[in-house]
Design a protein around this motif. Sequence first.
Motif, PDB file in Angstrom:
ATOM      1  N   PHE A 227     -27.354  -7.764   5.031  1.00 21.70           N
ATOM      2  CA  PHE A 227     -27.208  -9.267   5.261  1.00 21.70           C
ATOM      3  C   PHE A 227     -26.786  -9.692   3.703  1.00 21.70           C
ATOM      4  N   SER A 228     -26.550 -11.011   3.819  1.00 26.38           N
ATOM      5  CA  SER A 228     -25.644 -11.494   2.664  1.00 26.38           C
ATOM      6  C   SER A 228     -26.494 -12.719   1.956  1.00 26.38           C
ATOM      7  N   LEU A 229     -26.282 -12.615   0.380  1.00 21.18           N
ATOM      8  CA  LEU A 229     -26.966 -13.673  -0.271  1.00 21.18           C
ATOM      9  C   LEU A 229     -25.981 -14.272  -1.037  1.00 21.18           C
ATOM     10  N   GLU A 230     -25.926 -15.619  -1.308  1.00 23.88           N
ATOM     11  CA  GLU A 230     -25.161 -16.231  -2.371  1.00 23.88           C
ATOM     12  C   GLU A 230     -25.681 -15.678  -3.628  1.00 23.88           C
ATOM     13  N   GLY A 231     -24.732 -15.478  -4.685  1.00 27.47           N
ATOM     14  CA  GLY A 231     -24.852 -14.996  -5.819  1.00 27.47           C
ATOM     15  C   GLY A 231     -26.187 -15.624  -6.665  1.00 27.47           C
ATOM     16  N   GLY A 232     -26.270 -16.972  -6.728  1.00 28.03           N
ATOM     17  CA  GLY A 232     -27.372 -17.712  -7.051  1.00 28.03           C
ATOM     18  C   GLY A 232     -28.803 -17.483  -6.512  1.00 28.03           C
ATOM     19  N   GLN A 233     -28.656 -17.217  -5.186  1.00 24.59           N
ATOM     20  CA  GLN A 233     -29.792 -17.084  -4.059  1.00 24.59           C
ATOM     21  C   GLN A 233     -30.192 -15.636  -4.358  1.00 24.59           C
ATOM     22  N   LEU A 234     -29.476 -14.661  -4.703  1.00 25.12           N
ATOM     23  CA  LEU A 234     -29.908 -13.378  -4.772  1.00 25.12           C
ATOM     24  C   LEU A 234     -30.523 -13.266  -6.252  1.00 25.12           C
ATOM     25  N   ARG A 235     -30.145 -13.913  -7.398  1.00 25.05           N
ATOM     26  CA  ARG A 235     -30.702 -14.085  -8.489  1.00 25.05           C
ATOM     27  C   ARG A 235     -32.192 -14.506  -8.445  1.00 25.05           C
ATOM     28  N   HIS A 236     -32.552 -15.359  -7.317  1.00 22.55           N
ATOM     29  CA  HIS A 236     -33.755 -16.012  -7.528  1.00 22.55           C
ATOM     30  C   HIS A 236     -34.780 -15.483  -6.596  1.00 22.55           C
ATOM     31  N   GLY A 237     -35.111 -14.512  -7.187  1.00 19.21           N
ATOM     32  CA  GLY A 237     -36.376 -13.640  -6.416  1.00 19.21           C
ATOM     33  C   GLY A 237     -36.119 -12.378  -5.684  1.00 19.21           C
ATOM     34  N   PRO A 238     -34.812 -12.341  -4.897  1.00 20.25           N
ATOM     35  CA  PRO A 238     -34.515 -11.227  -4.193  1.00 20.25           C
ATOM     36  C   PRO A 238     -34.182  -9.943  -4.924  1.00 20.25           C
ATOM     37  N   MET A 239     -33.906  -9.991  -6.292  1.00 19.36           N
ATOM     38  CA  MET A 239     -33.561  -9.052  -7.094  1.00 19.36           C
ATOM     39  C   MET A 239     -34.687  -7.987  -6.810  1.00 19.36           C
ATOM     40  N   VAL A 248     -25.331  -2.483  -2.751  1.00 18.00           N
ATOM     41  CA  VAL A 248     -24.915  -4.014  -2.997  1.00 18.00           C
ATOM     42  C   VAL A 248     -23.315  -4.136  -2.993  1.00 18.00           C
ATOM     43  N   ILE A 249     -22.737  -5.018  -2.423  1.00 26.73           N
ATOM     44  CA  ILE A 249     -21.432  -5.044  -2.543  1.00 26.73           C
ATOM     45  C   ILE A 249     -21.011  -6.498  -2.886  1.00 26.73           C
ATOM     46  N   LEU A 250     -20.379  -6.752  -4.101  1.00 25.88           N
ATOM     47  CA  LEU A 250     -20.076  -7.840  -4.531  1.00 25.88           C
ATOM     48  C   LEU A 250     -18.616  -8.308  -4.496  1.00 25.88           C
ATOM     49  N   PHE A 251     -18.052  -9.589  -4.385  1.00 24.67           N
ATOM     50  CA  PHE A 251     -16.854  -9.919  -4.352  1.00 24.67           C
ATOM     51  C   PHE A 251     -16.679 -10.831  -5.676  1.00 24.67           C
ATOM     52  N   ARG A 252     -15.585 -10.310  -6.476  1.00 22.75           N
ATOM     53  CA  ARG A 252     -15.533 -11.073  -7.575  1.00 22.75           C
ATOM     54  C   ARG A 252     -13.869 -11.566  -7.798  1.00 22.75           C
ATOM     55  N   GLY A 253     -13.661 -12.762  -7.426  1.00 23.11           N
ATOM     56  CA  GLY A 253     -12.291 -13.278  -7.680  1.00 23.11           C
ATOM     57  C   GLY A 253     -11.755 -13.819  -8.869  1.00 23.11           C
ATOM     58  N   ASN A 254     -10.597 -14.305  -9.127  1.00 24.45           N
ATOM     59  CA  ASN A 254     -10.048 -14.650 -10.301  1.00 24.45           C
ATOM     60  C   ASN A 254     -10.221 -16.301 -10.421  1.00 24.45           C
ATOM     61  N   ASP A 255     -11.564 -16.698 -10.522  1.00 26.15           N
ATOM     62  CA  ASP A 255     -11.938 -18.233 -10.455  1.00 26.15           C
ATOM     63  C   ASP A 255     -13.081 -18.383 -11.436  1.00 26.15           C
ATOM     64  N   PRO A 256     -13.578 -19.603 -11.819  1.00 22.36           N
ATOM     65  CA  PRO A 256     -14.396 -19.837 -12.887  1.00 22.36           C
ATOM     66  C   PRO A 256     -15.870 -19.178 -12.473  1.00 22.36           C
ATOM     67  N   THR A 257     -15.996 -18.746 -11.213  1.00 20.47           N
ATOM     68  CA  THR A 257     -17.445 -18.182 -10.962  1.00 20.47           C
ATOM     69  C   THR A 257     -17.383 -16.505 -11.253  1.00 20.47           C
ATOM     70  N   SER A 258     -16.141 -16.063 -11.755  1.00 21.51           N
ATOM     71  CA  SER A 258     -16.284 -14.683 -11.946  1.00 21.51           C
ATOM     72  C   SER A 258     -17.263 -14.004 -12.898  1.00 21.51           C
ATOM     73  N   GLU A 259     -17.711 -14.709 -14.083  1.00 19.43           N
ATOM     74  CA  GLU A 259     -18.329 -14.345 -15.049  1.00 19.43           C
ATOM     75  C   GLU A 259     -19.963 -14.109 -14.277  1.00 19.43           C
ATOM     76  N   LEU A 260     -20.214 -15.082 -13.414  1.00 20.56           N
ATOM     77  CA  LEU A 260     -21.521 -15.123 -12.851  1.00 20.56           C
ATOM     78  C   LEU A 260     -21.662 -13.726 -11.797  1.00 20.56           C
TER      79      LEU A 260
END
Length: 338
Positions: A227-239, A248-260
């Motif tokens: 299943f999939s959880l948006e990054g902030g939602q994954l941080r809030h408890g499901p860790m 875990v599979i993460l997607f990191r693009g060249n955009d302002p959210t990459s550091e998160l």
Amino acid sequence: MSAAKPRPVGLAAIDREMARQHADAIASFEHNTAMAAKVAASIRRTGRLLLLGMGGSHAVGRAVEPLYRALGIDALALPLSEQLGQPLLLTGRTVLVTSQSGESAEVVRWFSEIGSTADVFGLTLEGASFLARTVPCLVGAGGTELAFAATRSLTVTFALHLAILAALGEDPSAALGALDQPQDNDIAQALTALAKVTTIVTSGRRLQGLAEALALGFTELSRLPCFSLEGGQLRHGPMEMLGPHVGVILFRGNDPTSELVTAMAISVVEAGAPLVIFDSSGQSPVAGAVTLSFKPASGFAAIFAMLPLAQRLMIAFADARVDNAGTPVRSTKITRSE
């Protein structure tokens, strides 16, 4: 010496779809300019866009939400089933209904209930479908996808959205370049990292829709709870679930959210969970993760670069777990019941 495992019929069907998905996507972009212009004119007039779909079609909507929002459009993607049960008002909105078959149960029922179809358009792969007969549609090249899990249908539908965004003024050249010259990577290390997991969680920030599409494919093909959880939602408890058996599979693009995404990657490694990163950020790899690197890109260029490799990974993962991967046992390609 043991004989090689025969390719399951269902996966062979997916292979055939994937082999032509790039050519079909480019053709879909080129052949839908007139209809894309009509949809773009409606979006300019309303300034508000509602994206409706089910399954992979909804994941596409989630993936393109931020691309429309970046152009100042109030874009929102909802499952069509949710719109049926908890409807948003349609007044003053352009509506895009996506269904690769154009025949799913929710699509048929929704149109029987809404009344006016002003500013309602469709995206489909089947030009003779119920959806295409009911409202003006962008129609993808190559006809209906025959294999079970969505692969070509995702790529082609993304290309239809690219045509609309180009009509709205977005430069499509980087995205078309990613389609024209696919980038290949070795997935062996990623498969090894995920070899012992019993579930997979995919996550992203601006690329969250792509993560959701991949999680659906993993679940359909491997029959494991992925299943999939948006990054902030994954941080809030499901860790709390993370550990050696949760991949875990993460997607990191060249955009302002990459550091998160980077911060999440570090936390996943610290939790001892196997981690694979699809990375078009141009940043340094995260220690302890298997990184599948791409040229720095964001938006559609990142999606088109990453999607084929993500498809290969989900297929290979499923093939290692299920004897007849790609042949559904509880589902059908076109869902005709709610």
